[in-house]
Structures are given as C-alpha cells and as structure tokens.
Design a protein around this motif. Sequence first.
Motif, PDB file in Angstrom:
ATOM      1  N   ARG A   1     -23.079 -18.626  23.454  1.00 62.18           N
ATOM      2  CA  ARG A   1     -23.581 -19.903  23.991  1.00 62.18           C
ATOM      3  C   ARG A   1     -24.043 -19.747  25.436  1.00 62.18           C
ATOM      4  O   ARG A   1     -25.006 -20.364  25.855  1.00 62.18           O
TER       5      ARG A   1
ATOM      6  N   ASN B   1     -27.049 -16.427  25.063  1.00 58.14           N
ATOM      7  CA  ASN B   1     -28.053 -16.455  24.002  1.00 58.14           C
ATOM      8  C   ASN B   1     -28.630 -15.064  23.695  1.00 58.14           C
ATOM      9  O   ASN B   1     -29.796 -14.785  23.974  1.00 58.14           O
TER      10      ASN B   1
ATOM     11  N   ASP C   1     -30.234 -11.788  21.806  1.00 59.36           N
ATOM     12  CA  ASP C   1     -31.334 -11.635  20.854  1.00 59.36           C
ATOM     13  C   ASP C   1     -30.840 -11.206  19.476  1.00 59.36           C
ATOM     14  O   ASP C   1     -31.506 -11.446  18.473  1.00 59.36           O
TER      15      ASP C   1
ATOM     16  N   LYS D   1     -25.461 -18.047  13.515  1.00 60.28           N
ATOM     17  CA  LYS D   1     -26.730 -18.462  12.915  1.00 60.28           C
ATOM     18  C   LYS D   1     -27.035 -19.927  13.258  1.00 60.28           C
ATOM     19  O   LYS D   1     -28.179 -20.271  13.542  1.00 60.28           O
ATOM     20  N   ALA D   2     -26.004 -20.765  13.261  1.00 63.09           N
ATOM     21  CA  ALA D   2     -26.184 -22.191  13.552  1.00 63.09           C
ATOM     22  C   ALA D   2     -26.720 -22.435  14.963  1.00 63.09           C
ATOM     23  O   ALA D   2     -27.398 -23.434  15.200  1.00 63.09           O
ATOM     24  N   ILE D   3     -26.447 -21.507  15.894  1.00 66.35           N
ATOM     25  CA  ILE D   3     -26.978 -21.676  17.255  1.00 66.35           C
ATOM     26  C   ILE D   3     -28.201 -20.782  17.495  1.00 66.35           C
ATOM     27  O   ILE D   3     -28.640 -20.613  18.628  1.00 66.35           O
ATOM     28  N   GLY D   4     -28.726 -20.194  16.419  1.00 62.88           N
ATOM     29  CA  GLY D   4     -29.974 -19.440  16.515  1.00 62.88           C
ATOM     30  C   GLY D   4     -29.848 -17.981  16.883  1.00 62.88           C
ATOM     31  O   GLY D   4     -30.833 -17.354  17.268  1.00 62.88           O
ATOM     32  N   VAL D   5     -28.658 -17.405  16.758  1.00 62.75           N
ATOM     33  CA  VAL D   5     -28.470 -15.987  17.072  1.00 62.75           C
ATOM     34  C   VAL D   5     -28.453 -15.196  15.768  1.00 62.75           C
ATOM     35  O   VAL D   5     -27.559 -15.381  14.940  1.00 62.75           O
ATOM     36  N   PRO D   6     -29.430 -14.308  15.561  1.00 62.82           N
ATOM     37  CA  PRO D   6     -29.438 -13.494  14.348  1.00 62.82           C
ATOM     38  C   PRO D   6     -28.313 -12.457  14.369  1.00 62.82           C
ATOM     39  O   PRO D   6     -27.949 -11.938  15.424  1.00 62.82           O
TER      40      PRO D   6
ATOM     41  N   ASP E   1     -34.475 -13.613   5.408  1.00 64.67           N
ATOM     42  CA  ASP E   1     -34.062 -14.160   6.691  1.00 64.67           C
ATOM     43  C   ASP E   1     -34.981 -13.734   7.841  1.00 64.67           C
ATOM     44  O   ASP E   1     -34.810 -14.198   8.955  1.00 64.67           O
TER      45      ASP E   1
ATOM     46  N   LEU F   1     -37.990  -9.398  13.734  1.00 62.92           N
ATOM     47  CA  LEU F   1     -37.745 -10.775  14.166  1.00 62.92           C
ATOM     48  C   LEU F   1     -38.894 -11.299  15.026  1.00 62.92           C
ATOM     49  O   LEU F   1     -39.165 -12.497  15.044  1.00 62.92           O
TER      50      LEU F   1
END
Length: 143
Positions: free
Chosen positions: A46, A49, A51, A73-78, A138, A120
């Motif tokens: 958090r 962030n 990559d 994944k919910a916060i956009g981190v692969p 994904d 990505l």
Amino acid sequence: METPHTLLIVEDEILTAISLKSGLEDAGYQVMDLTSRPGEAMAAARECNPDLALVNIKLYGRNDGIALAVELKAIGVPVVFISGQPRRATAARSVAVGSLAKPYSVDDMVQAVAYLLARLAGDASLPCPKDLEVFDEDLPEVA
C-alpha cells in the motif's frame, strides 16, 4: 534515466529471499524490504505500490500466500507465485500472473520477472522462460 521497477518479495526462507533480492538488484530492479508476513507485505504494498510481487504460497507453516495474492490483486499489484507447490499455484491462477516453481535459480527469476513485467506493459518481444508457468488470461493482450 528510467526509474527501475519495484518488486516485493514475500518469502519465509530467509536465504532464498536474500539471494533473490541480491540477484534482482544486480539486474537493476528496486527491491523493497524483505518480508515473510502477509500483514507486513500488504502494508508495504500500500505504501510503495510495487510493479510485481513475488509470493511464496507457504509462509511460516500456513498457506497464506494465496490469500495474500487475493489482497494484492485487489489493490492492483500483480503476483507471481514462487513456490514449491506448483499445483496449488496453478489452482490459484485467477489471482496471479504466473508461477515459477522451486527450485529455481536467481537467473531463472530475473528472466521470469523481466518477461512478466514486459508482458504486463504489453511487450511480447521477450521469450518466455522455460520454467515459468504464465497465466495468460491475467496478462493484457499483445497486438
């Protein structure tokens, strides 16, 4: 000069984690402080962030890595699973972009990270490392 990609490593085997951190930094990546606990990993993610997060499935005797991948994944981190449990990683493919099964070398990980970060970003020019299982649905489509 381009800012290096930031990586998060969540691994409870300290020697493995240190070796990965060193090898990935030598390859030009910025690696956040190492962690082996899901709560610490989420706080770091958090704040910074990353990559890409490299996550072991089994953390301190439990299988917290999959639950952590869901949160990341919910916060956009692969997430790429780095685990000795390839079947569990494949079963959890909906929360990760790929999996590299143990044992792997640092060079294998460097190649896998480079490939996944390129994909990505929509770049399909790098060859897929032979031991990397990629969960294609994904990753963004490449023209």
